[in-house]
Design an enzyme around this catalytic site. Structure first.
Site, PDB file in Angstrom:
ATOM      1  N   HIS A 164      55.801  83.794  52.707  1.00 14.33           N
ATOM      2  CA  HIS A 164      54.511  83.103  52.692  1.00 14.33           C
ATOM      3  C   HIS A 164      54.567  81.857  53.582  1.00 14.33           C
ATOM      4  O   HIS A 164      55.651  81.346  53.859  1.00 14.33           O
ATOM      5  CB  HIS A 164      54.187  82.642  51.261  1.00 14.33           C
ATOM      6  CG  HIS A 164      53.900  83.749  50.305  1.00 14.33           C
ATOM      7  ND1 HIS A 164      54.627  83.939  49.164  1.00 14.33           N
ATOM      8  CD2 HIS A 164      52.937  84.706  50.307  1.00 14.33           C
ATOM      9  CE1 HIS A 164      54.126  84.980  48.493  1.00 14.33           C
ATOM     10  NE2 HIS A 164      53.114  85.462  49.165  1.00 14.33           N
ATOM     11  N   CYS A 251      55.990  78.453  43.974  1.00 12.31           N
ATOM     12  CA  CYS A 251      55.447  79.717  43.420  1.00 12.31           C
ATOM     13  C   CYS A 251      55.388  79.734  41.903  1.00 12.31           C
ATOM     14  O   CYS A 251      54.636  80.517  41.332  1.00 12.31           O
ATOM     15  CB  CYS A 251      56.313  80.909  43.810  1.00 12.31           C
ATOM     16  SG  CYS A 251      57.146  80.777  45.345  1.00 12.31           S
TER      17      CYS A 251
END
Ligand code: CIR
Length: 256
Positions: A164, A251
């Site tokens: 990401h 996350c």
């Protein structure tokens, strides 16, 4: 000032989640211990936690950040890019609905993982990745514009080693970004003060500023030292088991 965070207990089959592999299988007892230490650190930063129960149907569901984008002005549920993860959203919807009565959602064919979304004051960088597609990024940009935020896209599909955008980028407040070397010469970041992470410490770029503290993965002394020299107060956390599943510090929570 951040006051709350949503976290989700890792499920017993956490090791069955998605991973690019190479670092071995996570050991569940250690996963739980590291997750607990992470939760403690958030509490130490002054956050009240909303803890969601583990769900074995979704081994990646402890990575709650990917299921929503939360801002001071509103929140949107994502449509995670990995099909095995789309079912993670309803539990997060329920938790967020108490704080954000009007929740929008990314719609098919759009896909967005929250890990691709980096807030920088009134601007958001949106990573175009294997998980976040153009349609999803455009929907998110429109939603953000409706809240009077600006946004721009950062294509990371050619960057090796990051899942990401935020695997390689963090905002520390003001105009300061932590960034991996491979992203450091991007036009998009030209006007910011960059802390460029040493190549051997790429994983540590995913650090998180939570009120007065910066959470940093343990074992990356160069970045820790740079942050200290710039006056940041840091706390280091063991992240080895989450790293094995391609996850980082950001996350593991939705912070607002
Ligand atoms: C996945 O591949 O979706 C998970 N194993 C890791 C997600 C990490 N999330 C993040 O970087 N925001």
């Amino acid at each position: 000032m951040l006051s709350r965070a949503v976290v989700r207990t890792p499920s017993a089959n956490f090791a069955e989640g998605l991973t690019s592999g190479g670092l071995g299988a996570p050991v569940y007892a250690r996963v739980l211990k590291q997750h607990e230490a992470y939760c403690d650190a958030l509490v130490q930063c002054g956050l009240k936690l909303v803890r969601l129960e583990a769900d074995e149907r979704y081994p990646d569901s402890t990575f709650v950040e990917d299921t929503a984008v939360v801002t001071e002005r509103g929140a949107i549920l994502t449509r995670p890019g990995a099909p095995s993860r789309t079912g993670e959203v309803p539990a997060v919807r329920e938790a967020l609905a108490q704080v954000y009565p009007a929740l929008s959602s990314i719609q098919d064919p759009g896909s967005v993982d929250g890990g691709d979304v980096c807030e920088v004051g009134n601007h958001f960088f949106i990573g175009i990745s294997e998980r976040t597609n153009q349609a999803g990024a455009r929907q998110l940009a429109e939603f953000l514009a409706s809240l009077e935020y600006t946004s721009s896209f950062v294509d990371i599909r050619d960057v090796q080693g990051i899942l990401h955008l935020k695997s390689g980028l963090a905002h520390l407040g003001d105009d300061r970004l932590v960034v991996i070397d491979a992203l450091s010469d991007r036009e998009e970041f030209r006007d910011y003060d960059l802390i460029i992470v040493n190549k051997q410490e790429d994983y540590a770029a995913n650090c998180v500023r939570v009120n007065e503290l910066v959470l940093v993965a343990r074992g990356y002394p160069k970045l820790e030292k740079s942050l200290g020299e710039l006056g940041y107060q840091t706390t280091t956390l063991d992240m080895t088991e989450f790293q094995k599943m391609d996850g980082g510090l950001s996350c593991l929570s939705l912070r607002f």
